[in-house]
Design an enzyme around this catalytic site. Structure first.
Site, PDB file in Angstrom:
ATOM      1  N   GLU A 168       0.842  -1.188   0.000  1.00  0.00           N
ATOM      2  CA  GLU A 168       0.000   0.000   0.000  1.00  0.00           C
ATOM      3  C   GLU A 168       0.884   1.247   0.000  1.00  0.00           C
ATOM      4  OE1 GLU A 168      -3.730   1.773   2.638  1.00  0.00           O
ATOM      5  OE2 GLU A 168      -2.219   0.540   3.636  1.00  0.00           O
TER       6      GLU A 168
ATOM      7  N   LYS B 293      -9.444   1.398  -2.599  1.00  0.00           N
ATOM      8  CA  LYS B 293      -9.675   0.869  -1.256  1.00  0.00           C
ATOM      9  C   LYS B 293     -11.075   1.243  -0.778  1.00  0.00           C
ATOM     10  CE  LYS B 293      -7.526   1.009   3.356  1.00  0.00           C
ATOM     11  NZ  LYS B 293      -6.403   1.614   4.123  1.00  0.00           N
TER      12      LYS B 293
ATOM     13  N   CYS C 153      -5.090  -3.340   2.667  1.00  0.00           N
ATOM     14  CA  CYS C 153      -4.871  -3.103   4.094  1.00  0.00           C
ATOM     15  C   CYS C 153      -6.105  -3.331   4.971  1.00  0.00           C
ATOM     16  CB  CYS C 153      -4.282  -1.710   4.279  1.00  0.00           C
ATOM     17  SG  CYS C 153      -3.448  -1.474   5.881  1.00  0.00           S
TER      18      CYS C 153
END
Length: 285
Positions: free
Chosen positions: A43, A115, A156
């Site tokens: 990330e 995300k 994440c």
């Protein structure tokens, strides 16, 4: 062909975009030299910057981002699948995407993923994070097809939402990707457990490339990049938070074997939930 070598790149991104690009390029070249056909970066590969004003000054639109351009060129040069875990990409004057890219060996962008879940958390060590103040959350989960298998894309904090990965597995994903910049505190407590759980419950490989160490903006990330088999075994681990990479041979047939041993995807059933209140219970005579 049902086997290939996958690599997870571990970096320590700082505030200098050019330096971050140079670091990840060197590590991708090293992984390719050891036979990797697919590499995943962490990330925020292009930079880690907590200060919003400084972040906005340094990032670019997708068309102008130097990290994306360089890694597309590198994929083409090396004939390699390059999966950029995510980049900070400018969407407008005040809006940013935390966006992953899957790049083909021809340098083409095959898939993008923004995300979905924002890390809006107050940790008990005093750290406070409000990703939603800067980043626009995504709304679409992505499963992309590689020559060897189908790949689910995530980033994440998404790891804490297992329904995302179950949906990807039911859509055909045989590998789940979780590039991250996990905080040291949460990583020490949950990183291995969550990643192995996502692999086991879905009978899928998990590729998790991580940021590691103390960064220029003051944050500390956990490192410990992992490649996990569908039965939950750790195939490769960076047992530290230093820059580097891990490499493993991926036998895609292991997905069918794991799902055959415990057919959780096939056995899943719809259900409803009823909440029973205390006032509904019968009195004890």
């Amino acid at each position: 062909m049902s086997a290939f070598k996958a690599a997870c790149i571990q970096t320590r991104s700082g505030r200098d975009v050019a330096a971050n690009i140079a670091q990840v390029e060197d590590l991708i070249r090293a992984a390719a030299a050891e036979g990797a056909s697919y590499v995943l970066t962490p990330e925020m590969t292009n930079l880690l910057e907590r200060d919003r004003a400084a972040l906005m000054e340094k990032i670019s639109s997708e068309d102008e981002d130097p990290c994306l351009a360089r890694l597309r060129s590198l994929a083409r040069e090396l004939g390699l699948w390059v999966h950029i875990g995510s980049l900070a990409i400018r969407l407008g004057a005040e809006t940013v995407a935390n966006r992953g890219f899957l790049i083909s060996p021809q340098g083409e962008i095959l898939a993008r993923y923004d995300k979905i879940h924002m890390f809006d958390v107050d940790l008990d060590n005093g750290e406070s994070w409000r990703e939603s103040r800067t980043y626009k959350p995504g709304e679409e989960s992505i499963v992309a097809e590689l020559p060897w298998l189908k790949l689910g894309m995530a980033v994440c904090y998404d790891v804490r939402f297992p329904h995302l990965f179950r949906a990807q597995a039911k859509a055909g994903a045989q590998a789940l990707t979780i590039p991250a910049a996990f905080t040291r505190q949460t990583g020490q407590a949950h990183w291995h457990i969550l990643l192995r759980a996502r692999a086991i419950e879905n009978g899928a490989f998990v590729f998790a490339a991580a940021q590691g160490g103390r960064h220029e903006d003051g944050r500390e990330t956990f490192g410990h990049s992992l490649i996990i088999a569908p039965w939950g075994e750790i195939l490769a681990e960076a047992d530290h938070d230093e820059p580097g990479f891990v490499l493993a041979e991926i036998d895609v047939d292991e997905v069918a074997k794991a799902r055959g041993r415990v057919p959780a995807l096939a056995n899943e059933r719809p259900f409803t939930i009823e909440t029973v209140a205390l006032s509904q219970t019968e009195p004890v005579s």
